[in-house]
Design an enzyme around this catalytic site. Structure first.
Site, short mmCIF file in Angstrom:
data_model
loop_
_atom_site.label_atom_id
_atom_site.label_comp_id
_atom_site.label_asym_id
_atom_site.label_seq_id
_atom_site.Cartn_x
_atom_site.Cartn_y
_atom_site.Cartn_z
N GLU A 280 -9.01 -11.13 12.29
CA GLU A 280 -8.66 -10.33 11.11
C GLU A 280 -9.90 -9.61 10.58
O GLU A 280 -10.90 -10.25 10.25
CB GLU A 280 -8.05 -11.20 10.03
CG GLU A 280 -7.89 -10.55 8.66
CD GLU A 280 -7.13 -9.24 8.70
OE1 GLU A 280 -7.63 -8.24 8.14
OE2 GLU A 280 -6.03 -9.20 9.30
N LYS A 281 -9.83 -8.28 10.49
CA LYS A 281 -10.99 -7.47 10.10
C LYS A 281 -11.29 -7.52 8.61
O LYS A 281 -12.43 -7.28 8.18
CB LYS A 281 -10.77 -6.01 10.51
CG LYS A 281 -9.66 -5.28 9.74
CD LYS A 281 -9.51 -3.85 10.24
CE LYS A 281 -8.35 -3.14 9.56
NZ LYS A 281 -8.58 -2.92 8.12
N LEU B 265 -7.09 -13.39 4.86
CA LEU B 265 -5.80 -13.34 5.53
C LEU B 265 -4.69 -12.82 4.62
O LEU B 265 -4.84 -12.77 3.40
CB LEU B 265 -5.45 -14.74 6.06
CG LEU B 265 -6.38 -15.26 7.17
CD1 LEU B 265 -6.19 -16.75 7.38
CD2 LEU B 265 -6.14 -14.49 8.46
N GLY C 246 -0.52 -3.98 11.71
CA GLY C 246 0.12 -3.44 10.52
C GLY C 246 0.09 -1.94 10.41
O GLY C 246 0.08 -1.21 11.41
N ILE D 74 7.58 2.01 -2.81
CA ILE D 74 6.26 1.77 -3.39
C ILE D 74 6.02 2.67 -4.59
O ILE D 74 5.53 2.22 -5.64
CB ILE D 74 5.18 1.96 -2.31
CG1 ILE D 74 5.36 0.97 -1.17
CG2 ILE D 74 3.78 1.81 -2.92
CD1 ILE D 74 4.47 1.23 0.03
N GLU E 233 9.27 14.52 -5.29
CA GLU E 233 9.85 14.12 -4.02
C GLU E 233 10.35 15.34 -3.26
O GLU E 233 11.08 16.16 -3.80
CB GLU E 233 11.00 13.14 -4.25
CG GLU E 233 11.84 12.81 -3.03
CD GLU E 233 11.03 12.22 -1.87
OE1 GLU E 233 11.14 12.76 -0.75
OE2 GLU E 233 10.30 11.24 -2.09
N ASP F 126 4.59 -3.69 11.82
CA ASP F 126 4.59 -2.27 11.49
C ASP F 126 4.11 -1.38 12.63
O ASP F 126 4.31 -0.16 12.58
CB ASP F 126 3.69 -2.01 10.27
CG ASP F 126 4.30 -2.50 8.98
OD1 ASP F 126 5.40 -3.09 9.01
OD2 ASP F 126 3.68 -2.29 7.91
N HIS G 84 28.95 -21.58 -12.54
CA HIS G 84 29.16 -20.76 -13.74
C HIS G 84 28.34 -21.33 -14.89
O HIS G 84 28.30 -22.54 -15.09
CB HIS G 84 30.64 -20.77 -14.12
CG HIS G 84 30.93 -20.07 -15.41
ND1 HIS G 84 31.01 -18.69 -15.48
CD2 HIS G 84 31.14 -20.55 -16.67
CE1 HIS G 84 31.27 -18.36 -16.75
NE2 HIS G 84 31.35 -19.47 -17.48
#
Length: 506
Positions: free
Chosen positions: A72-73, A77, A184, A224, A243, A353, A485
């Site tokens: 992991e760069k 984590l 990612g 986001i 948008e 991703d 309920h």
């Protein structure tokens, strides 16, 4: 219950209907893993990336008895989600909601006070504490499961080797039989809108503003952008969302989307839809944004203290050495994989991703588990049609399965059942009754096709529907399950009743 019977039936059929090819593949892969000749330092699995997909894959691999190293760069984590995404944004969403409720709702509940103020540094400290605790927690899980953790930037030098530039200035080479790419995604930039993380910010910068902007422009009406716009809008910013598309959150069910936009507008959020950003000037004290109609037309200028660029995300694959070993990607940089998450290069896999599918942390986690199960000679499973999505505004919007527009496009005859929270006793009792539950089911079989919820805590309510879709349940299955309920969940039951028959409380 019908759903339980269906679950047992599917498990039985799965055990009987595994193809001989699948079994042969699994056995050969297991044999390959056991028989590969290697030095004592070789890993069974190397994971590049310690985000939700990567760290979960690493832990699962170790739990399955595979020697595992995670690279992991960032040096912490959790990836974007934990460090500068899902977790810090939810912390600020919660804190800002508490302030908004104190300012606008407490008095109607008999809670009054003489003064109310925002301590932004304290709010940011609470967010940072949550992030720090969780990142350390993952490191603890690595130690518990004996996952080796290398802090640095990993690059593929062969199908079984990763060169790492460590964060302390050194370098090393990690060797392994299988490599999983789980790097990612990154913020998608807009031409002519340079991000400086001060006045023109990404979601990362929006989580760390040192003061509340008087005017905030959000470019992009997706998950986001609307969440971060909500945070600063609650704290006092005048928020305008620009948008390009004709609708906010274009993947959302149309009927729910309209109600959602009206809710955000009531909260003070302004929308400029079908609008294109053509330029930005940040040379002065604030930012001037030049816009024009998406179809072309006269240009106008908007002014703000801060502009948030929230135009989506792009796979993070640059500098990984994919071209060096011949890993195939598509035109937008996503790594191409088969149903087992394998690339075209033997022993190299990819998840999350960086591959096609929804860019969601929980989807990446499921990818990670399934990928490792395949590597271990087992059978993994992820169904992208049944991955829930949540917008964590207030009210929240959560969905799983098909929208009504998608069902219509498929040409399927269907029924719709809806139930408003205005008729839900718990929602009325807490005076937070905006929203509805909407269920779509196939007309002939009553099989649930999609569920959409707009409500406080919709993200918690949706999982009943996720399980129902996973087991091909009918709306009647949910309708015949006893719900406590008074709870918000009763609205899901009532919507199911409205789908296959009639609800009781409207």
């Amino acid at each position: 219950m019908a759903m339980a019977c269906l679950a047992r039936r599917k498990c039985f059929l799965l055990s009987r209907n595994l193809s001989s090819d699948t079994i042969k593949y699994s056995l050969s892969l297991a044999s390959f893993s056991r028989g590969f000749a290697s030095g004592s330092d070789d890993n069974d699995v190397i994971v590049i990336g310690g985000g939700p997909g990567g760290y979960v894959a690493a832990i699962k691999a170790a739990q399955l008895g595979l020697k595992t190293t995670c690279i992991e760069k960032r040096g912490t984590l959790g990836g974007t989600c934990l460090n500068v995404g899902c977790i810090p944004s939810k912390a600020l969403l919660h804190s800002s909601h508490l302030y908004h409720e104190a300012k606008h709702s407490f008095s109607s509940h008999g809670v009054k006070f003489s003064s109310l103020e925002i301590d932004l540094p304290a709010m940011m400290a609470q967010k940072d504490k949550a992030v720090s605790n969780l990142t350390r927690g993952i490191e603890g899980l690595f130690k518990k499961n004996k996952v080796n953790y290398v802090k640095g930037y990993g690059k593929l030098v062969s199908p079984t080797e990763v060169s790492v530039d460590t964060i302390d200035g050194g370098s090393t080479v990690v060797k392994g039989k299988n490599i999983i790419i789980a790097t990612g995604s990154d913020v998608k930039s807009l031409p002519g809108v340079p991000i400086d993380e001060k006045k023109i910010v990404s979601s990362t910068g929006a989580l760390a503003l040192s003061e509340i902007p008087k005017k905030l422009i959000v470019i992009g009406a997706g998950y986001i952008g609307l969440e971060m716009g909500s945070v600063w809008g609650r704290l006092g910013s005048e928020v305008t969302v620009v948008e390009f598309a004709p609708d906010i959150v274009p993947t959302m069910d149309g009927e729910v989307r309209k109600q959602f936009q009206r809710s955000l507008e009531k909260q003070g959020m302004k929308f400029l839809l079908k609008t294109k950003v053509v330029g930005v000037d940040s040379s002065g004290d604030g930012v001037k944004l030049t816009i024009e109609p998406a179809a072309g037309g006269d240009q106008t200028t908007l002014e703000a203290d801060v502009v948030l660029v929230s135009a989506g995300r792009t796979p993070f694959t640059a500098g990984l050495g994919l071209d060096k070993i011949g890993v195939e990607t598509d035109k937008i940089g996503r790594i191409l994989v088969n149903e087992r998450f394998a690339t075209n290069v033997p022993s190299v896999f990819a998840i999350g991703d960086v591959i096609p599918g929804p860019m969601l942390a929980h989807k990446a986690e499921e990818d990670g588990v399934a990928c490792v199960e395949y590597i271990a000679g087992k059978v993994g499973h992820v169904d992208y049609d049944k991955v829930p999505g949540v917008v964590y505004t207030h009210p929240e919007v959560a969905s799983v399965g098909k929208t009504e527009e998608q069902v219509k496009a498929l040409g399927v005859e269907y029924r719709v059942g809806k139930f408003p929270f205005l008729a839900n006793s718990r929602a009325k009792a807490i005076d937070d009754a905006e929203g509805l539950v909407k269920i779509l089911a196939e007309k002939e079989t009553d099989k649930i096709l999609g569920v959409h919820i707009m409500a406080p805590n919709a993200g918690e309510l949706i999982h009943e529907a996720v399980i129902a879709l996973q087991y091909d349940a009918a709306s009647e299955d949910i309708a015949r399950v006893c719900h406590a309920h008074p709870t918000m969940s009763e609205a899901v039951k009532e919507a199911a009743m409205a789908t296959f028959d009639k609800p009781i409380h409207i």
